[in-house]
Design a protein around this motif. Structure first.
Motif, PDB file in Angstrom:
ATOM      1  N   ASP A   1      30.260  35.085  36.733  1.00  0.00           N
ATOM      2  CA  ASP A   1      31.081  35.654  35.669  1.00  0.00           C
ATOM      3  C   ASP A   1      32.547  35.615  36.120  1.00  0.00           C
ATOM      4  O   ASP A   1      32.859  36.044  37.232  1.00  0.00           O
ATOM      5  N   PRO A   2      33.451  35.086  35.286  1.00  0.00           N
ATOM      6  CA  PRO A   2      34.865  35.021  35.680  1.00  0.00           C
ATOM      7  C   PRO A   2      35.466  36.383  36.021  1.00  0.00           C
ATOM      8  O   PRO A   2      36.355  36.475  36.870  1.00  0.00           O
ATOM      9  N   THR A   3      34.979  37.428  35.399  1.00  0.00           N
ATOM     10  CA  THR A   3      35.500  38.767  35.686  1.00  0.00           C
ATOM     11  C   THR A   3      35.209  39.162  37.133  1.00  0.00           C
ATOM     12  O   THR A   3      36.058  39.776  37.791  1.00  0.00           O
ATOM     13  N   LEU A   4      34.041  38.797  37.641  1.00  0.00           N
ATOM     14  CA  LEU A   4      33.702  39.109  39.031  1.00  0.00           C
ATOM     15  C   LEU A   4      34.616  38.373  40.001  1.00  0.00           C
ATOM     16  O   LEU A   4      35.034  38.935  41.013  1.00  0.00           O
ATOM     17  N   VAL A   5      34.948  37.144  39.689  1.00  0.00           N
ATOM     18  CA  VAL A   5      35.841  36.371  40.552  1.00  0.00           C
ATOM     19  C   VAL A   5      37.242  36.966  40.506  1.00  0.00           C
ATOM     20  O   VAL A   5      37.913  37.081  41.536  1.00  0.00           O
ATOM     21  N   ARG A   6      37.683  37.387  39.343  1.00  0.00           N
ATOM     22  CA  ARG A   6      39.007  38.015  39.223  1.00  0.00           C
ATOM     23  C   ARG A   6      39.069  39.320  40.010  1.00  0.00           C
ATOM     24  O   ARG A   6      40.065  39.626  40.664  1.00  0.00           O
ATOM     25  N   ILE A   7      37.997  40.096  39.956  1.00  0.00           N
ATOM     26  CA  ILE A   7      37.933  41.347  40.717  1.00  0.00           C
ATOM     27  C   ILE A   7      37.950  41.062  42.212  1.00  0.00           C
ATOM     28  O   ILE A   7      38.614  41.767  42.977  1.00  0.00           O
ATOM     29  N   ALA A   8      37.255  40.003  42.643  1.00  0.00           N
ATOM     30  CA  ALA A   8      37.253  39.638  44.061  1.00  0.00           C
ATOM     31  C   ALA A   8      38.658  39.258  44.525  1.00  0.00           C
ATOM     32  O   ALA A   8      39.077  39.644  45.628  1.00  0.00           O
ATOM     33  N   PHE A   9      39.405  38.510  43.700  1.00  0.00           N
ATOM     34  CA  PHE A   9      40.782  38.167  44.058  1.00  0.00           C
ATOM     35  C   PHE A   9      41.654  39.417  44.096  1.00  0.00           C
ATOM     36  O   PHE A   9      42.516  39.546  44.959  1.00  0.00           O
ATOM     37  N   LEU A  10      41.447  40.345  43.193  1.00  0.00           N
ATOM     38  CA  LEU A  10      42.219  41.583  43.187  1.00  0.00           C
ATOM     39  C   LEU A  10      41.940  42.409  44.434  1.00  0.00           C
ATOM     40  O   LEU A  10      42.868  42.938  45.058  1.00  0.00           O
ATOM     41  N   ILE A  11      40.669  42.511  44.827  1.00  0.00           N
ATOM     42  CA  ILE A  11      40.316  43.240  46.045  1.00  0.00           C
ATOM     43  C   ILE A  11      40.929  42.563  47.267  1.00  0.00           C
ATOM     44  O   ILE A  11      41.461  43.236  48.154  1.00  0.00           O
ATOM     45  N   ALA A  12      40.870  41.232  47.309  1.00  0.00           N
ATOM     46  CA  ALA A  12      41.474  40.505  48.429  1.00  0.00           C
ATOM     47  C   ALA A  12      42.981  40.726  48.477  1.00  0.00           C
ATOM     48  O   ALA A  12      43.568  40.810  49.556  1.00  0.00           O
ATOM     49  N   LEU A  13      43.602  40.838  47.331  1.00  0.00           N
ATOM     50  CA  LEU A  13      45.046  41.078  47.284  1.00  0.00           C
ATOM     51  C   LEU A  13      45.380  42.491  47.760  1.00  0.00           C
ATOM     52  O   LEU A  13      46.279  42.680  48.586  1.00  0.00           O
ATOM     53  N   LEU A  14      44.643  43.474  47.281  1.00  0.00           N
ATOM     54  CA  LEU A  14      44.967  44.862  47.596  1.00  0.00           C
ATOM     55  C   LEU A  14      44.614  45.246  49.028  1.00  0.00           C
ATOM     56  O   LEU A  14      45.379  45.964  49.685  1.00  0.00           O
ATOM     57  N   PHE A  15      43.462  44.810  49.520  1.00  0.00           N
ATOM     58  CA  PHE A  15      43.008  45.275  50.822  1.00  0.00           C
ATOM     59  C   PHE A  15      43.348  44.342  51.974  1.00  0.00           C
ATOM     60  O   PHE A  15      43.538  44.785  53.096  1.00  0.00           O
ATOM     61  N   PHE A  16      43.388  43.053  51.713  1.00  0.00           N
ATOM     62  CA  PHE A  16      43.612  42.112  52.801  1.00  0.00           C
ATOM     63  C   PHE A  16      44.957  41.394  52.701  1.00  0.00           C
ATOM     64  O   PHE A  16      45.425  40.824  53.671  1.00  0.00           O
ATOM     65  N   GLY A  17      45.542  41.352  51.521  1.00  0.00           N
ATOM     66  CA  GLY A  17      46.823  40.703  51.336  1.00  0.00           C
ATOM     67  C   GLY A  17      46.758  39.193  51.219  1.00  0.00           C
ATOM     68  O   GLY A  17      47.774  38.532  51.121  1.00  0.00           O
ATOM     69  N   THR A  18      45.566  38.634  51.230  1.00  0.00           N
ATOM     70  CA  THR A  18      45.426  37.181  51.200  1.00  0.00           C
ATOM     71  C   THR A  18      45.112  36.652  49.813  1.00  0.00           C
ATOM     72  O   THR A  18      45.132  35.434  49.607  1.00  0.00           O
ATOM     73  N   GLY A  19      44.820  37.502  48.873  1.00  0.00           N
ATOM     74  CA  GLY A  19      44.419  37.063  47.540  1.00  0.00           C
ATOM     75  C   GLY A  19      45.487  36.263  46.829  1.00  0.00           C
ATOM     76  O   GLY A  19      45.209  35.224  46.234  1.00  0.00           O
TER      77      GLY A  19
END
Length: 58
Positions: free
Chosen positions: A26-44
């Motif tokens: 689901d594209p929404t799950l991929v978008r959420i994964a990128f958001l989590i990577a951006l917020l917590f790891f800074g690599t998103g």
């Protein structure tokens, strides 16, 4: 039929929907994964920009 990684339906650049189509998610799950990577790891954001440049359009 072989799968090809291309940009999908664009919300911003089409990277997340292209990845979701390729991995049959689901594209929404991929978008959420990128958001989590951006917020917590800074690599998103860096990963998203690289994929936006490298991935071909449909």
């Amino acid at each position: 039929m072989s799968k090809k990684l291309v940009k999908g339906k664009k919300m911003i650049m089409g990277v997340c929907s292209g990845l979701a189509d390729y991995f049959q998610l689901d594209p929404t799950l991929v978008r959420i994964a990128f958001l989590i990577a951006l917020l917590f790891f800074g690599t998103g954001l860096l990963l998203y920009v690289i994929l936006a440049v490298v991935m071909p359009s449909e």
